[in-house]
Design an enzyme around this catalytic site. Structure first.
Site, PDB file in Angstrom:
ATOM      1  N   GLU A 182       0.793  -1.247   0.000  1.00 26.05           N
ATOM      2  CA  GLU A 182       0.000   0.000   0.000  1.00 26.05           C
ATOM      3  C   GLU A 182       0.816   1.282   0.000  1.00 26.05           C
ATOM      4  O   GLU A 182       0.263   2.352   0.273  1.00 26.05           O
ATOM      5  CB  GLU A 182      -0.995   0.002   1.175  1.00 26.05           C
ATOM      6  CG  GLU A 182      -2.033  -1.112   1.081  1.00 26.05           C
ATOM      7  CD  GLU A 182      -3.072  -1.100   2.205  1.00 26.05           C
ATOM      8  OE1 GLU A 182      -2.856  -0.432   3.215  1.00 26.05           O
ATOM      9  OE2 GLU A 182      -4.102  -1.781   2.055  1.00 26.05           O
ATOM     10  N   GLU A 242      -6.840  -7.890  -0.991  1.00 23.79           N
ATOM     11  CA  GLU A 242      -7.224  -7.663   0.414  1.00 23.79           C
ATOM     12  C   GLU A 242      -8.667  -7.216   0.470  1.00 23.79           C
ATOM     13  O   GLU A 242      -9.073  -6.340  -0.307  1.00 23.79           O
ATOM     14  CB  GLU A 242      -6.405  -6.528   1.050  1.00 23.79           C
ATOM     15  CG  GLU A 242      -5.065  -6.915   1.573  1.00 23.79           C
ATOM     16  CD  GLU A 242      -4.431  -5.786   2.384  1.00 23.79           C
ATOM     17  OE1 GLU A 242      -5.166  -4.951   2.941  1.00 23.79           O
ATOM     18  OE2 GLU A 242      -3.204  -5.739   2.428  1.00 23.79           O
TER      19      GLU A 242
END
Ligand code: BMA
Length: 816
Positions: free
Chosen positions: A457, A554
């Site tokens: 991320e 995710e």
């Protein structure tokens, strides 16, 4: 203590001196705190926390609020000491190294009071030359600096510009500036874990002495020759050659089951040398490939490589070799903008089904083989075929990857950078380069690893403005990002391993990210690459909530662990949902309320006047909610495999967040700390089944899809049944004519307006009845029996209070 030399490689001819010895320094060490007030024995591998616990100086660090009380441990500077005697004359060796497979983290290493090296990276292997320092009687000291203090100092010294974030949110009770230290990033606190920044020698430590050369890394990678349609094996052996004379000899490779017996002449010059051997496997020999779980066998072949060098020096290595290819396919899709994003294994497109792996404990020395086996067996038992080793944890131990090889679990391997920007100072980069070189060498022989990925991320954090950085600095941050993940990590990975793809981040837009200079304005673009998706507010029973993305690496919802797990680390006063303990263990701001909100949409909140009963009921309902939410979401991704709707679709991966827990607390996991299955894990076994019927509604219309991960077309029929809640008796049932679902496809099988369906089922309303459906052939069930709720369960009519008693035996042995 007198250490015996472990004769690793005996001379093959009489009269030759031993050429290599390895002396283990594992076992009993002594440690002391900064000012010497605490002195105690410590096991190596291990850490200070475990040593203090074993000596009963601290209690279970996971008990109640102990993580707050034990903060001082990480703020102190600890020293590890070991005295030992060697009973051979070490001065006869050309080279003697002190090798640490892992030091956690910042330390100065002294041998006989002479500083021999410094460490600052828990992910590196350190080898210190002690040829002229080692004696018959020795004392090693490893003087650690508090990782928390170090990280703060490094951040303070970085004055040119801010490298965010500073500290985790207060709710996490964590430490600051973890991005300035190469250490398990979640050890300073995370939204599912405590802050326990450990110190210690966390992996093997030994002395290696040699005269001619030493084999440091042994690596092998199968390569498929598409043109010749044959398999080749590349074997790389990295030596440290100390002899000033050329060392020559033979390398003999044997893989008996593949009829391989090959002898190569080799020559080694002084310095670090890598010997490359190529083994061509005869076309006439059938090589069985390694397949992910659910797609075939994990066939491996025993290989031995023997190096017979001048002077009778002999090295022997044996390993299991697996053959498989992997390809990341990014190509145009009809009727859709953007590109596909999926993996082909051995030429076959595979839908990745699985979850995300986090460290199994704050204290890595507590992660046993039995625990790894229990967790990874649970992965395949739930019909998963993939895990992502997430970038805020650790590069896992060898055994983890060996088990994944054996079980057929594909690994998406992140490099250990997560949710932060990182500095690119020279010493930081030097350390990262060593880390990456080492980890690629250590791990690349594993077929289970199917992709490398630069970070978690961090592209998103930078481009979506997570840290409120000043716009004027964007170019500096972008430059740092490209320096770290592209110019360094990617370059090193591709130099060391061209057998698998490299992705710069998760999520990214894949090829589009590259085209846009390695950072996309929106890395969550549904038409490219992978996405992460979280939404705790919208109704999770509504499939419209979810993104029809190419690959979802995710997604998830929180739940609480079961009472039996919490009970071990809490006391009676903690057993209510609003207790300070319940708040303390929740590291996501507002997480406990968000769970209640999601429950309330479809269930009645527990209202028992008995506080303990109400607490247990609430814990249970968080698990029911989580299981149902992740089921709905995963089924949406699986049914989106083969279709494009409004330009979106072709979903080829669903890895929910997260598989396991680091401690006993609310989190997104489906396995509790200790390995117990939450309800979600039982659900996963069904929603990841190879053949799955998926039901959902769109404007009163019931749709049922069939999703197949099979390798061949399958004939079957669909049965749809309606039952009453009051008795679960069948009210009506219908079956389709036989049809075929093609291999690896997801197709619409059935549509019917719900009112019409109910009309055929006397007495049924949306509230009083429930739909179930399954796939079968000739009376044989081919899929799990799935279901579709026609109303929220809080409105269901006729449901009885369940009266179920369960008795278990033997589970205590597993600690469940
Ligand atoms: C993603 C992960 C983790 C985090 C999870 C849940 O951001 O990469 O950092 O724990 O979501 O919030």
């Amino acid at each position: 203590m007198l250490l015996r030399l472990l004769l690793l490689l005996a001379p093959c001819g009489a009269g030759f001196a031993t050429k290599v010895v390895s002396i283990s320094l594992r076992g009993n060490w002594k440690i002391h705190s900064g000012n010497g007030s605490l002195q105690l024995p410590a096991a190596v591998p291990g850490c200070v926390h475990s040593a203090l616990f074993n000596k009963r100086i601290i209690k279970d660090p996971y008990y109640r609020f102990n993580n707050l009380d034990y903060r001082w441990i990480a703020l102190d500077n600890w020293t590890y000491i070991k005295k030992f005697k060697l009973h051979s004359d070490m001065s006869t060796w050309s080279k003697v190294n002190l090798v640490f497979e892992g030091i956690d983290t910042v330390a100065v290493v002294l041998l006989n009071s002479v500083p021999i090296g410094k460490t600052d990276n828990m992910f590196r292997r350190y080898s210190f030359d002690i040829t002229h320092t080692v004696k018959a009687v020795n004392i090693i000291e490893v003087r650690f600096q508090s990782p928390v203090v170090y990280a703060n100092q490094r951040s303070e010294r970085h004055t040119a510009y801010w490298v965010p974030p500073n500290c985790p949110p207060p709710v996490q009770d964590g430490e600051c500036h973890v991005n300035f230290i190469r250490k398990m990033q979640c050890s300073f606190g995370w939204d599912w874990g405590p802050s326990f920044p450990t110190q210690g020698i966390w992996k093997d430590v030994r002395i290696e002495a040699y005269n001619v050369c030493h084999l440091n890394y042994f690596m092998f990678t199968p390569i498929y020759d598409n043109y010749m349609k044959t398999w080749n094996l590349k074997i790389e052996s990295s030596f440290d050659v100390v002899s000033s004379k050329l060392v020559s000899g033979e390398a003999i490779v044997a893989i008996p089951e593949l009829n391989i017996q090959q002898t190569n002449n080799i020559e080694l010059q002084h310095g670090e040398r890598t010997v490359e051997l190529f083994v061509k496997i005869d076309k006439a020999i059938i090589v069985e490939t390694w397949w992910p779980h659910g797609h075939g066998n994990q066939t491996g072949y025993n290989m031995s490589v023997i190096f017979e060098l001048d002077g009778g020096l002999r090295f022997e290595k044996s390993a299991k070799v697996y053959f498989r290819t992997v390809e990341l396919v990014e190509e145009p899709i009809q009727n859709s903008p953007g590109l596909s994003f999926y993996f082909k294994i051995n030429g076959l497109p595979i839908f990745l089904k699985g979850s995300n792996w986090i460290p199994a404990d704050s204290f890595q020395d507590r992660v046993t083989s039995a625990m790894l086996r229990l967790l990874l067996q649970s992965v395949v038992d739930a019909n998963m075929n993939a895990l992502r080793v997430w970038g805020g944890g650790v590069y896992e131990q060898d055994e983890f990857y060996e088990l994944c090889d054996e079980l057929g679990i594909m690994i998406w391997q992140d490099f250990m950078f997560a949710c932060a920007l990182y500095p690119t100072d020279k010493d930081f980069m030097d350390s990262v380069r060593e880390e990456v070189t080492h980890q690629v060498r250590r791990l690349k022989s594993h077929p289970s690893i199917i992709t490398w990925s630069g970070n978690n991320e961090n592209e998103a954090a930078l481009m979506m403005g997570w840290y409120d950085t000043k716009p004027g600095y964007l170019q500096t941050y972008i430059k740092d990002y490209v320096t770290l993940y592209v110019k360094n990590i990617r370059t090193i990975v591709l130099e060391g391993d061209q057998t698998r793809p490299f992705i710069t981040s998760s999520p990214t837009n894949g090829a589009k990210t590259i085209a846009e200079g390695w950072l996309s304005p929106n890395p969550y673009d549904l038409n490219y690459g992978d996405v992460h998706f979280y939404d705790y507010v919208s109704d999770c029973w509504n499939w419209r909530t979810f993104p029809k993305a190419r690959f979802v690496s995710e997604y998830g919802y929180q739940s609480w662990p079961s009472f039996s797990t919490l009970e071990k680390v809490s006391s009676e006063e903690d057993w209510s949902y609003r207790s300070s303990f319940a708040l303390h263990r929740q590291h996501l701001i507002n997480g406990n309320n968000e769970m209640l909100h999601q429950i309330e949409l479809h269930f009645k909140l527990p209202n028992s006047t008995d506080q303990l009963r109400r607490f247990k009921d609430t814990l249970y309902l968080t698990q029911v909610m989580q299981a149902q939410c992740v089921k709905t979401e995963t089924e949406f991704y699986r049914r989106s495999r083969s279709e494009i709707v409004n330009g979106k679709g072709h979903t080829m991966g669903a890895l929910y967040w997260q598989l396991n827990d680091i401690w006993q607390a609310p989190s997104w996991s489906s396995l509790e700390y200790g390995g117990k299955w939450k309800m979600l894990h039982y659900f996963a076994r069904h929603f990841f089944a190879p053949l799955l019927p998926v039901g959902f509604e769109d404007k009163d219309m019931l749709f049922i899809y069939g999703a197949s991960d099979l390798h061949s077309d399958q004939q079957m029929m669909l049965t749809v049944r309606v039952h009453t809640w009051s008795s679960l008796q069948l009210v009506c049932s219908e079956s389709t004519n036989p049809f075929v679902i093609k291999a690896g496809e997801s197709v619409l099988l059935y549509t019917k307006p719900v009112p019409e369906l109910l009309k055929g089922c006397p007495g049924c309303t949306r509230q009083s009845c429930v739909v179930s459906f399954y796939l079968s052939t000739d009376g044989e069930l081919l899929s799990p029996i799935n279901y579709h709720f026609l109303s929220s369960l809080k409105n269901a009519k006729g449901l009885h209070k369940a009266n179920i008693t369960v008795s278990t035996s033997g589970l205590e042995l597993l600690g469940l």
